[in-house]
Scaffold this active site. Structure first.
Site, PDB file in Angstrom:
ATOM      1  N   LYS A 111     -95.277  70.040  43.483  1.00  0.00           N
ATOM      2  CA  LYS A 111     -95.487  69.437  44.119  1.00  0.00           C
ATOM      3  C   LYS A 111     -93.897  69.597  44.511  1.00  0.00           C
ATOM      4  O   LYS A 111     -93.522  69.860  45.689  1.00  0.00           O
ATOM      5  CB  LYS A 111     -96.668  68.867  44.668  1.00  0.00           C
ATOM      6  CG  LYS A 111     -96.116  67.681  46.102  1.00  0.00           C
ATOM      7  CD  LYS A 111     -96.991  66.808  46.420  1.00  0.00           C
ATOM      8  CE  LYS A 111     -96.897  65.904  46.795  1.00  0.00           C
ATOM      9  NZ  LYS A 111     -97.508  64.626  47.282  1.00  0.00           N
ATOM     10  N   GLU A 118     -90.442  68.965  32.916  1.00  0.00           N
ATOM     11  CA  GLU A 118     -91.144  69.939  31.888  1.00  0.00           C
ATOM     12  C   GLU A 118     -91.648  71.040  32.617  1.00  0.00           C
ATOM     13  O   GLU A 118     -91.823  72.790  32.359  1.00  0.00           O
ATOM     14  CB  GLU A 118     -92.869  69.357  31.656  1.00  0.00           C
ATOM     15  CG  GLU A 118     -92.667  67.786  31.216  1.00  0.00           C
ATOM     16  CD  GLU A 118     -92.712  66.545  31.990  1.00  0.00           C
ATOM     17  OE1 GLU A 118     -91.967  66.594  33.078  1.00  0.00           O
ATOM     18  OE2 GLU A 118     -92.795  65.809  31.076  1.00  0.00           O
ATOM     19  N   GLY A 123    -101.241  65.128  44.313  1.00  0.00           N
ATOM     20  CA  GLY A 123    -101.140  65.957  43.073  1.00  0.00           C
ATOM     21  C   GLY A 123    -102.434  66.253  42.536  1.00  0.00           C
ATOM     22  O   GLY A 123    -102.925  67.084  42.327  1.00  0.00           O
ATOM     23  N   ARG A 124    -103.292  64.736  42.383  1.00  0.00           N
ATOM     24  CA  ARG A 124    -104.030  64.697  41.643  1.00  0.00           C
ATOM     25  C   ARG A 124    -105.713  65.504  42.586  1.00  0.00           C
ATOM     26  O   ARG A 124    -106.131  65.197  42.296  1.00  0.00           O
ATOM     27  CB  ARG A 124    -104.314  63.461  40.842  1.00  0.00           C
ATOM     28  CG  ARG A 124    -104.427  62.463  41.691  1.00  0.00           C
ATOM     29  CD  ARG A 124    -104.149  60.932  40.995  1.00  0.00           C
ATOM     30  NE  ARG A 124    -103.972  59.971  41.681  1.00  0.00           N
ATOM     31  CZ  ARG A 124    -102.709  59.747  41.549  1.00  0.00           C
ATOM     32  NH1 ARG A 124    -101.566  60.449  41.674  1.00  0.00           N
ATOM     33  NH2 ARG A 124    -102.752  58.647  42.510  1.00  0.00           N
ATOM     34  N   GLU A 126    -104.814  57.595  36.841  1.00  0.00           N
ATOM     35  CA  GLU A 126    -103.435  57.210  37.834  1.00  0.00           C
ATOM     36  C   GLU A 126    -103.831  56.728  39.335  1.00  0.00           C
ATOM     37  O   GLU A 126    -102.974  56.469  39.878  1.00  0.00           O
ATOM     38  CB  GLU A 126    -103.488  58.834  38.333  1.00  0.00           C
ATOM     39  CG  GLU A 126    -101.683  58.710  38.045  1.00  0.00           C
ATOM     40  CD  GLU A 126    -100.921  60.291  38.118  1.00  0.00           C
ATOM     41  OE1 GLU A 126    -101.702  61.522  38.796  1.00  0.00           O
ATOM     42  OE2 GLU A 126     -99.896  61.102  37.532  1.00  0.00           O
ATOM     43  N   HIS A 140    -121.690  64.140  18.235  1.00  0.00           N
ATOM     44  CA  HIS A 140    -122.077  63.783  16.458  1.00  0.00           C
ATOM     45  C   HIS A 140    -120.450  63.177  15.657  1.00  0.00           C
ATOM     46  O   HIS A 140    -119.566  64.034  15.299  1.00  0.00           O
ATOM     47  CB  HIS A 140    -121.863  64.969  15.814  1.00  0.00           C
ATOM     48  CG  HIS A 140    -123.225  66.048  16.304  1.00  0.00           C
ATOM     49  ND1 HIS A 140    -124.405  65.714  14.736  1.00  0.00           N
ATOM     50  CD2 HIS A 140    -124.114  66.627  17.349  1.00  0.00           C
ATOM     51  CE1 HIS A 140    -125.316  66.436  15.665  1.00  0.00           C
ATOM     52  NE2 HIS A 140    -125.105  66.599  16.904  1.00  0.00           N
ATOM     53  N   LYS A 181     -89.851  59.049  33.355  1.00  0.00           N
ATOM     54  CA  LYS A 181     -88.640  59.861  33.463  1.00  0.00           C
ATOM     55  C   LYS A 181     -87.373  59.683  33.589  1.00  0.00           C
ATOM     56  O   LYS A 181     -86.111  60.128  33.303  1.00  0.00           O
ATOM     57  CB  LYS A 181     -89.362  60.094  35.238  1.00  0.00           C
ATOM     58  CG  LYS A 181     -90.970  61.184  35.583  1.00  0.00           C
ATOM     59  CD  LYS A 181     -91.637  61.576  36.104  1.00  0.00           C
ATOM     60  CE  LYS A 181     -92.427  61.750  36.049  1.00  0.00           C
ATOM     61  NZ  LYS A 181     -93.545  62.249  37.839  1.00  0.00           N
TER      62      LYS A 181
HETATM   63  O1  F6P Z   1     -95.589  62.437  36.697  1.00  0.00           O
HETATM   64  C1  F6P Z   1     -96.972  61.922  37.512  1.00  0.00           C
HETATM   65  C2  F6P Z   1     -96.841  63.425  38.430  1.00  0.00           C
HETATM   66  O2  F6P Z   1     -95.961  63.245  39.307  1.00  0.00           O
HETATM   67  C3  F6P Z   1     -98.117  63.357  38.577  1.00  0.00           C
HETATM   68  O3  F6P Z   1     -98.579  62.537  39.595  1.00  0.00           O
HETATM   69  C4  F6P Z   1     -98.584  65.132  39.330  1.00  0.00           C
HETATM   70  O4  F6P Z   1     -99.801  65.419  39.790  1.00  0.00           O
HETATM   71  C5  F6P Z   1     -97.684  65.433  38.416  1.00  0.00           C
HETATM   72  O5  F6P Z   1     -96.309  64.750  37.835  1.00  0.00           O
HETATM   73  C6  F6P Z   1     -96.905  66.671  38.588  1.00  0.00           C
HETATM   74  O6  F6P Z   1     -96.246  66.587  39.551  1.00  0.00           O
HETATM   75  P1  F6P Z   1     -95.554  68.185  40.090  1.00  0.00           P
HETATM   76  O7  F6P Z   1     -96.951  68.955  41.117  1.00  0.00           O
HETATM   77  O8  F6P Z   1     -94.669  67.847  41.299  1.00  0.00           O
HETATM   78  O9  F6P Z   1     -94.640  69.224  39.295  1.00  0.00           O
END
Ligand code: F6P
Length: 501
Positions: free
Chosen positions: A205, A211, A265-266, A351, A382, A491
């Site tokens: 987003k 990462e 995002g979620r 979150e 189990h 972060k």
């Molecule tokens: O670090 C949390 C977060 O901001 C989430 O809320 C989000 O879904 C994820 O990182 C990924 O963010 P992006 O889509 O901006 O890479």
């Protein structure tokens, strides 16, 4: 600041809890043999049985009064019409607009967002059809056989779950997911792939997530070293709100699928973040997923509170959390294809509702969102179910079953369902024994959800149910479910550590 009506509703519930604290589930069922029928609600092809929580009719009345006092209905309407209910980020919350079939305008910042949604969906459909029918080819003229979704958090967990859940219906290219910046994640995926037939979707987003950008850069190098720089245009697309960063990365604007800041995002698998889903199952099935969610949206928006599945789900959860002291919810799908559901729900719940200040910034003096964990029930029984049955922690078990799984294996289905209902019964009733080590105390709460079928429509409804449950609980706790500032500190510190070398 809580209003007197809200304070009274909480206080009444506390009094009822004190009065009823020794009432057991066994006693409630003995008093009312038809309790399960009375407390089971059907909507949108789902059924939800709330009978195995220690909720008497007067507790339910008071929970519903709490929902009224906390303004669940007014807040719900504000969400659907696009008011900026994510106040800390000054954003609307409109994932519901992505799945509506209505073109009635929804205005954000003075303009109707529906035309842009329809344009995006048309672009997704065109691209999906082209990749699947082979009119979109890789740089060497070969058909795309593998798609790699590179993203993390909401840009990974939603599509990962849905692709996994609908794998019996998958008819398109194979879809893989890379989230972890541990290089093993990317390398173990690409080592089996042919660059000439691989398409990467970089989903972020913000397009600033370290990462994801590092994984995307490494994937790009892997592709370029095999096919050359010019191949990038046929093998990389992006999903983002940040066109500048996407172009800086080297993906042209026409290969970018837009997102908007009013999609969290979620909550974003309904947007272009779901492109990998559409590629796997096809555009009509993706539309069915949206339609199933839209059906649950309509139910949530219009059903009276007492017959409203997400509202009751949220209220029952709150009763167990805030009055009965449950610290956790165990998500236990009795379906291999729903295996990724606990991970998806961890982000959605924790979150969203892992917060400790109210919407007006005051510290809460009550518990908010619980720990979410889980596993396929038939495997978990189990492993950690021992803790559910005899451990000292307080947990609500949430069972999810599929009534008709289309597998044509009644021998397996009957064993699976028998085990699920055995766990439900064991938690409720327990077992007496002369030997304390063999005694199951029972009286442990659970909720039982059934999907009629595991198809895109029912899955959409299930996911929207969970989204709205989380929303309802956020309103009941008076917290903002749509920001996530807690994750920013880590972060920032990681950047500082990296700068220091
Ligand atoms: O670090 C949390 C977060 O901001 C989430 O809320 C989000 O879904 C994820 O990182 C990924 O963010 P992006 O889509 O901006 O890479």
């Amino acid at each position: 600041m809580t209003k007197p009506t809200q304070q009274a509703a909480w206080a009444d519930l506390q009094k009822l809890y004190e009065k009823n604290r020794n009432v057991t589930l066994a006693a409630l069922f003995a008093q009312e043999p038809a309790r399960t029928q009375r407390m089971t609600l059907n909507a949108c092809g789902l059924s939800a049985d709330f009978s195995r929580s220690a909720i008497t009719p007067d507790v339910m009345d008071n929970l519903l009064a709490l929902a009224k006092a906390q303004g669940v209905e007014a807040m719900r309407e504000k969400m659907f019409v696009g008011e900026k209910i994510n106040a800390t980020e000054k954003r609307a919350v409109l994932h519901t607009a992505l799945r509506t079939s209505s073109d009635a305008s929804i205005v954000v910042e003075g303009s109707d967002i529906m035309p842009a949604i329809r344009a995006l969906q048309a672009k997704m459909e065109k691209f999906t059809v082209a990749v699947r029918d082979g009119s979109w080819l890789g740089a060497t003229g070969q058909k795309i056989t593998d798609v790699v979704n590179i993203g993390i958090g909401g840009s990974d967990l939603g599509p990962r779950f849905v692709v996994s859940a609908l794998r019996a219906q998958a008819t398109g290219p194979r879809v893989h997911f890379v989230a972890n910046v541990d290089p093993f994640d990317l390398l173990s995926v690409v080592e089996k792939l042919n660059p000439a037939t691989t398409l990467f979707i970089v989903v972020s987003k913000t397009f600033t997530t370290q990462e994801t950008l590092l994984n995307a850069t490494s994937a790009r190098s892997w592709l370029v070293s095999a096919l050359g720089e010019a191949a990038v245009a046929r093998h990389f697309v992006a999903v983002s709100t940040n066109q500048q960063a996407v172009e800086f990365f080297g993906i042209k604007a026409d290969a970018m699928f837009a997102m908007w800041d009013w999609v969290g995002g979620r909550y974003s698998l309904w947007s272009a973040v779901g492109l990998s889903i559409a590629l796997a199952v096809g555009w009509p099935a993706f539309r069915e997923l949206l339609a199933g969610a839209a059906a649950m949206d309509a139910h949530f928006r219009t059903a009276p509170l007492a017959a409203n599945m997400p509202v009751l789900f949220g209220l029952v959860g709150l009763w167990n959390r805030n009055f009965c002291g449950a610290e956790a919810e165990a998500v236990l799908p009795y379906s291999e294809r729903l295996r990724e559901l606990p991970r998806f729900l961890q982000q959605l719940n924790m979150e969203s509702n892992g917060k400790s200040v109210t919407r007006s910034g005051e510290a809460v003096d009550y518990q908010t969102g619980p720990v979410i964990f889980g596993e396929c029930g038939s495997v978990g029984q189990h492993s950690f179910h021992q803790w559910l049955h005899q451990g000292t922690g307080r947990v609500v078990a949430e069972f999810i079953g599929v009534r008709h799984d289309d597998m044509n294996r009644p021998d397996h289905a009957s064993v699976l369902h028998a085990h699920m209902m055995a766990q439900v019964e064991a938690l409720k009733s327990g077992r007496e024994s002369a030997d304390p080590a063999r005694t199951n105390a029972g009286n442990k709460p659970s909720t039982v959800l059934w999907l009629d079928r595991l198809d895109p429509h029912h899955l959409g409804a299930l996911l929207a149910l969970y989204e709205h449950k989380v929303f309802v609980q956020g309103v009941l706790w008076d917290i903002n479910s749509f920001d996530q500032f807690g994750v920013e500190l880590g972060k920032a510190l990681a950047s500082e550590i990296l700068k220091k070398g």
